[in-house]
Scaffold this motif. Structure first.
Motif, short mmCIF file in Angstrom:
data_model
loop_
_atom_site.label_atom_id
_atom_site.label_comp_id
_atom_site.label_asym_id
_atom_site.label_seq_id
_atom_site.Cartn_x
_atom_site.Cartn_y
_atom_site.Cartn_z
N VAL A 9 50.52 33.30 28.93
CA VAL A 9 51.09 32.21 29.77
C VAL A 9 52.15 31.75 28.95
CG1 VAL A 9 51.02 30.00 30.58
CG2 VAL A 9 49.19 31.53 30.82
N ALA A 10 53.54 31.48 29.59
CA ALA A 10 54.86 31.15 29.09
C ALA A 10 55.00 29.67 29.39
CB ALA A 10 56.10 32.04 29.05
N GLU A 11 54.66 29.48 30.67
CA GLU A 11 55.09 28.30 31.36
C GLU A 11 54.01 27.70 32.39
OE1 GLU A 11 58.47 26.19 33.91
OE2 GLU A 11 58.78 28.17 33.05
N SER A 12 53.78 26.54 32.78
CA SER A 12 52.92 26.06 33.52
C SER A 12 53.63 24.96 34.32
CB SER A 12 51.58 25.39 32.86
OG SER A 12 50.79 26.36 32.31
N GLU A 13 53.11 24.82 35.67
CA GLU A 13 53.90 23.86 36.40
C GLU A 13 53.13 23.42 37.54
OE1 GLU A 13 57.73 24.57 39.19
OE2 GLU A 13 56.27 25.54 39.89
N GLU A 14 53.00 21.98 37.72
CA GLU A 14 52.21 21.55 38.63
C GLU A 14 53.24 21.38 39.93
OE1 GLU A 14 49.02 17.83 39.12
OE2 GLU A 14 50.36 17.69 37.45
N SER A 15 52.89 22.33 40.74
CA SER A 15 53.65 22.35 42.08
C SER A 15 53.20 21.09 42.81
CB SER A 15 53.32 23.84 42.84
OG SER A 15 52.07 23.89 43.19
N VAL A 19 47.61 21.02 41.43
CA VAL A 19 47.65 22.47 41.74
C VAL A 19 48.85 23.12 40.67
CG1 VAL A 19 48.33 24.36 43.24
CG2 VAL A 19 47.50 22.31 44.26
N ILE A 20 48.17 23.91 39.75
CA ILE A 20 49.07 24.22 38.49
C ILE A 20 49.03 25.98 38.62
CG2 ILE A 20 48.75 24.50 35.87
CD1 ILE A 20 46.84 22.00 35.95
N ILE A 21 50.19 26.31 38.48
CA ILE A 21 50.65 27.55 38.59
C ILE A 21 50.90 27.92 37.10
CG2 ILE A 21 52.19 29.47 39.33
CD1 ILE A 21 52.21 27.46 41.91
N ASP A 22 50.37 29.02 36.50
CA ASP A 22 50.98 29.51 35.20
C ASP A 22 51.87 30.88 35.16
OD1 ASP A 22 49.36 27.78 33.89
OD2 ASP A 22 47.56 28.65 34.01
N TYR A 23 52.84 31.05 34.66
CA TYR A 23 53.93 32.03 34.61
C TYR A 23 53.92 32.75 33.31
CZ TYR A 23 55.58 29.52 38.72
OH TYR A 23 55.85 28.82 39.96
N ASP A 24 54.33 34.00 33.33
CA ASP A 24 54.61 34.58 32.10
C ASP A 24 55.94 34.69 31.58
OD1 ASP A 24 55.96 36.51 33.83
OD2 ASP A 24 54.51 38.21 33.44
N GLN A 25 56.38 35.30 30.77
CA GLN A 25 57.67 35.20 30.31
C GLN A 25 58.74 35.43 31.07
OE1 GLN A 25 58.13 33.93 26.97
NE2 GLN A 25 60.51 34.03 27.23
N GLU A 26 58.31 36.53 32.30
CA GLU A 26 59.52 37.06 33.15
C GLU A 26 59.42 36.13 34.44
OE1 GLU A 26 57.13 39.54 31.47
OE2 GLU A 26 58.77 39.61 30.08
N ILE A 29 53.54 35.07 38.29
CA ILE A 29 52.42 34.17 38.38
C ILE A 29 51.22 34.71 37.74
CG2 ILE A 29 50.99 33.06 39.94
CD1 ILE A 29 53.15 32.70 42.14
N LEU A 30 50.67 34.27 36.84
CA LEU A 30 49.34 34.81 36.25
C LEU A 30 48.34 34.34 36.84
CD1 LEU A 30 50.39 34.82 32.70
CD2 LEU A 30 50.57 36.72 33.82
N ARG A 31 48.22 33.00 37.23
CA ARG A 31 47.00 32.18 37.73
C ARG A 31 47.32 31.04 38.43
NH1 ARG A 31 45.31 32.38 32.04
NH2 ARG A 31 45.95 30.31 31.02
N ILE A 32 46.42 30.83 39.21
CA ILE A 32 46.62 29.46 39.92
C ILE A 32 45.39 28.56 39.93
CG2 ILE A 32 47.17 28.23 42.23
CD1 ILE A 32 48.37 30.96 43.24
N GLU A 33 45.52 27.36 39.37
CA GLU A 33 44.26 26.65 39.25
C GLU A 33 44.55 25.26 40.11
OE1 GLU A 33 42.13 24.00 35.67
OE2 GLU A 33 43.97 24.98 35.25
N ILE A 34 43.37 25.15 41.00
CA ILE A 34 43.29 24.06 41.82
C ILE A 34 42.16 23.14 41.01
CG2 ILE A 34 42.91 23.16 44.22
CD1 ILE A 34 43.66 26.05 44.86
#
Length: 53
Positions: A9-15, A19-26, A29-34
């Motif tokens: 995980v390079a970045e996480s965002e609470e959309s 609801v949190i979305i984790d992103y890789d360096q590129e 989307i790696l995972r979604i957490e509710i």
């Protein structure tokens, strides 16, 4: 949590709140957490999903 892909995980965002979305360096989307998902569902132990090609 819904795991979409493996990776670091390079970045996480609470959309939206909880609801949190984790992103890789590129930016993939790696995972979604509710958070507290069971409190927002009438059937918290039921999972329904569909794979779309």
């Amino acid at each position: 949590m819904i795991q979409i892909a493996e990776g670091k995980v390079a970045e996480s965002e609470e959309s939206k709140p909880g609801v949190i979305i984790d992103y890789d360096q590129e930016g993939n989307i790696l995972r979604i957490e509710i958070l507290n998902a069971s409190k927002h569902s009438d059937s918290p132990h039921f999972i329904d999903y569909e794979l779309i090609a």
